[in-house]
Each structure stands twice: as C-alpha cells, then as structure tokens.
Design a protein around this motif. Structure first.
Motif, PDB file in Angstrom:
ATOM      1  N   LEU A  48       0.836  -1.211   0.000  1.00  0.00           N
ATOM      2  CA  LEU A  48       0.000   0.000   0.000  1.00  0.00           C
ATOM      3  C   LEU A  48       0.863   1.249   0.000  1.00  0.00           C
ATOM      4  N   GLU A  49       1.875   1.232   0.829  1.00  0.00           N
ATOM      5  CA  GLU A  49       2.768   2.392   0.908  1.00  0.00           C
ATOM      6  C   GLU A  49       3.485   2.605  -0.432  1.00  0.00           C
ATOM      7  N   HIS A  50       3.918   1.471  -1.006  1.00  0.00           N
ATOM      8  CA  HIS A  50       4.660   1.549  -2.266  1.00  0.00           C
ATOM      9  C   HIS A  50       3.814   2.153  -3.388  1.00  0.00           C
ATOM     10  N   ILE A  51       2.528   1.769  -3.452  1.00  0.00           N
ATOM     11  CA  ILE A  51       1.702   2.294  -4.561  1.00  0.00           C
ATOM     12  C   ILE A  51       1.104   3.667  -4.215  1.00  0.00           C
ATOM     13  N   GLY A  52       1.474   4.185  -3.047  1.00  0.00           N
ATOM     14  CA  GLY A  52       1.062   5.543  -2.687  1.00  0.00           C
ATOM     15  C   GLY A  52      -0.384   5.649  -2.265  1.00  0.00           C
TER      16      GLY A  52
END
Ligand code: F0G
Length: 421
Positions: free
Chosen positions: A415-419
């Motif tokens: 989730l963090e990676h895809i913003g």
C-alpha cells in the motif's frame, strides 16, 4: 507488362492443371504448376501462380472463415491447416484521433496460430510440398517464417530445416522452431546470406524452399487482402483508401497487390477502388524505400542492415520486382522510420490493448509520419497491418514497456509503495 493493375485475365495455356499454372512475371513464359519443383523461370525471374477464373466476392460466400474461405482464389480446396487467418480488424479510436485520419483499423496478423501472417503462406506452401512429394522443407528466416515452417512441417509430418542469422532472431521465434523440432542452423551472417544458402540447397535438390520466393506462399498471404476488403465492406460499405504494411522481403506487398489485381480482373473491384499500398521499412534496412524514391525498377542490395525490428532486418527484398509495381500502380508509397518511432508506435498500439512485435509497429509509425508530412490526408480510411505478436520478441517488449517494481511480502508495504492513502 503482366503486373499492371488493369492487365486482362490471361489466356489459359496448355500447361495449366485444373485452371492453375505458373507464369514468369518478366517474359510471360508458362509452366505446369506441379509437374516439377520450380521456384523461378528458366531465366531466373520470379513466377506467379495464375488462374483461369479470377475470383469475385460472391465466390467466398458461405465458405466458412480463415484462409480456406478463399479456396476459389487458391490452387487447392484445402491445405495443411491449424487453422489460420480470420484475424481481427481492431478499432483503435485514440490512435485514430491522435494520428488524424477518418478511419483507422488494425489488421492484427499476430493472432494467427504461430503468431504471424506466415501461417497463411505455410498452409498453402506445405500443401504444395505434399503434392510434389518432397520430404524436407527449409527456409531462411528472421524468425517468423521458421516458426511457421516448423509448426506446419510438423503438422504435415515432414522434416524441417531453418537457417537463421546468428544473434539476430527474437527469443520467442527460436523457441517455437525448437519445440516444433526444426533443425536450426545459426549462420554467421544476415538474413540475406541465409537465403542465398537455402537457395543453393534448393537448387541442389536437398530441400524444398518455403521462403516467399516460392510463389505458392504468396497465394496464402493474398487472403490478408481479401479478408480486409470483406470486413471493411461489411462495416462501412466501401473498401479502405490505403493499406499500410511493414516490408522486409516484400512478399506481403506483392501478395496483397495480386489479390487486388485478380479482383480487378474478375470485375469484382474497380481499379480506382484498389487501396494504395504503402510500405514501411526501418531506416537501417530500407532498400525498397530507396527504390521507390529513386524510381528504380529493382532494389539495390544493402549489405549492412540494422534495426531493432529484427523481423525486417533485410537488405535484398527478393520480391521487389513484384512489389514495386504494386506500390506504384496503386498510387501508394514507401517510407522509412527510425527505431525510436517504431518503439513509440509499439507503445501506442499497446495502449489500445494491441500487443505487437517491433516490425509490426512500423506500419503505424509509417502512417503517423506520412500523415504528418501531408502525404496521407485527414479524410482517408486506413488499415495498418500488424504482422507479428508481442510475445514473439519479449526482450523488445521489456525494453519498450515499464519496469517491474520489487516490493516486500506485506500488504502495508505494498500500500505504501503504490502511494495509497
Ligand atoms: N513483419 C514481420 C513480423 C515479419 O516477420 C516479416 C518477415 C515482415 C513483416 C516482412 O514481410 O517479407 O512479406 O515484406 N519476416 C520473414 C521471416 C523475413 O523470416 O520471418 P515481407
């Protein structure tokens, strides 16, 4: 000249077999089609298959789908089939808008059984090989012909030998030839030298040659043109103004022109309706473009060729004497595009969901360039041919496409990676 668009239907010679014969495109000499193995005339000129009865659109009605729908325009009723043809004529609305033409349709030949238009030629060519009683089939290839030959040879229960330019054939194509059990010879030279060698082997009677020098291959490939015209007429009640296609050996250009010429001979098509044949080559391998620009009767061999579109990395297009009249008589043209333009067009097609190999994208790159230069008008109805599937050349697809991104094995991290919020 026998290659004029308005040349009348020829007289049937004594050598004809069931209304089919071979004719020299330079001298008009005729030969029996299946009495002996023959690729060229006694003087080394190109041959064409001729028919007593050129086809009309009515002949195709009720004949099923695919290449053999067009049996009335072919030398046999059926072939060694997987089956082939009946490929989609995709719409590409964003691309049409962006390039700025009235109609744009993409004839995606990558949807054939082995992923390229070569299957259309092989279903006929391997059938002829059976008629002639040969057992070893061979070709030189930039990859797709070898994949198709290997598959159709296997289907026909025949031995296959393919000569490939070492290091210049896309991975998917070699994988196909390997799995279908062709004997694969990698030659330290380009496609043109491979073809020289295969022609020598064929002359010595060692193999039956199934490159597009073989006039029967082009009969199968004619059906691309017939399918385009039928589908376009069904959708719009008219035929397209222009067909844009990638050019290597100029087999397809010759085959499409022959399809249209035969329809003109039968009276099914008016000469002025025939779509303008527009060939596209890569800048690093553009002898046809050079010949068109200079008004030459034949091409001059390019010894050094290079392009990312390895399928059309060809310096000596053997079918040029058939294809150059095709381009000129239909009021078409030829254009060269850069590798960058090819990659851009590959991405543009992918953006419409249509996955093609680099050589295929040359058609769209060429159309964009010709539209930009004002050679193609905004009111034209255009069909671009895309000749091979994306998966043929996975390396090129990776280079043109986005990068995979490594992430941790954890939902929060993803989730963090895809913003995500
Ligand atoms: N596009 C693709 C994907 C091809 O594989 C080829 C030819 C062409 C276009 C050019 O067609 O020769 O009729 O002008 N490939 C051959 C091969 C040479 O060996 O697979 P053309």
């Amino acid at each position: 000249m026998s290659l004029e668009l308005t040349a009348p239907a020829p007289d049937v010679p004594d050598v004809a077999d069931d209304g089919v014969w071979l004719e020299c495109i330079e001298t008009g000499e005729t030969y029996a089609p299946f009495d002996e193995i023959r690729y060229t005339s006694d003087h080394g000129h190109l041959l064409e298959v001729r028919y007593a009865n050129p086809p009309t659109f009515e002949d195709f009605q009720g004949e099923g789908r695919g290449v053999w729908r067009y049996r009335s325009a072919l030398p046999f009723e059926e072939g060694v089939s997987l089956p082939e043809g009946d490929t989609p004529l995709h719409e590409a609305p964003r691309l049409r808008e962006d390039i700025g033409v009235n109609t744009l349709r993409i004839k995606h030949e990558g949807m054939n059984p082995t992923g390229s238009f070569k299957d259309r030629g092989m279903t006929v060519g391997v059938r002829v090989a059976k008629e002639l009683g040969v057992d070893r089939l061979a070709c030189a290839s930039t990859g797709n012909t070898s994949a198709a030959l290997a598959a159709y040879g296997a289907r026909g229960g025949m031995e296959t030998l393919v000569l490939l330019p070492s290091g210049k054939v896309a991975a998917g194509k070699i994988a196909q030839a390997a799995l279908h059990d062709a004997r694969i010879l990698e030659v330290d030279g380009n496609f043109d030298s491979c073809l020289d060698i295969v022609q020598d082997l064929a002359e010595r009677g060692e193999v039956y040659l199934l490159n597009s020098l073989n006039p029967f291959r082009l009969e199968g490939q004619k059906t691309i043109g017939l399918e385009i015209l039928e589908a376009f007429r069904d959708d719009y009640g008219r035929v397209p103004d222009r067909i844009v296609l990638p050019v290597g050996n100029a087999g397809n250009t010759s085959a499409l022109y022959k399809a249209f010429r035969e329809l003109v001979q039968s009276g099914a098509l008016d000469p002025e309706q025939v779509p303008k044949l527009t060939g596209v080559q890569a800048e690093g391998a553009a002898p046809m473009v050079e010949a068109i620009e200079n008004g030459w009767e034949d091409t001059k061999r390019w010894d050094e060729v290079e392009t990312r579109a390895t399928a059309i990395r060809i310096g000596n297009p053997v079918n040029a004497p058939k294809a150059l009249p095709g381009i000129r008589e239909t009021d078409g043209t030829a254009v060269a595009v850069s590798d960058e333009e090819i990659t851009e067009a590959q991405r543009d097609l992918a953006g419409e969901g249509i996955g093609v190999e680099p050589a295929s994208a040359a058609s769209v790159a060429g159309l964009r360039k010709l539209r930009h230069e004002g050679v193609v008008d905004a009111d034209e109805d255009v069909v671009c041919l895309t000749t091979g599937h994306l998966l043929k050349d996975p390396d090129a697809a990776f280079e043109a496409g986005g990068e995979p991104e490594p992430v941790a094995n954890d939902t929060e991290a993803v989730l963090e990676h895809i913003g995500a919020e």
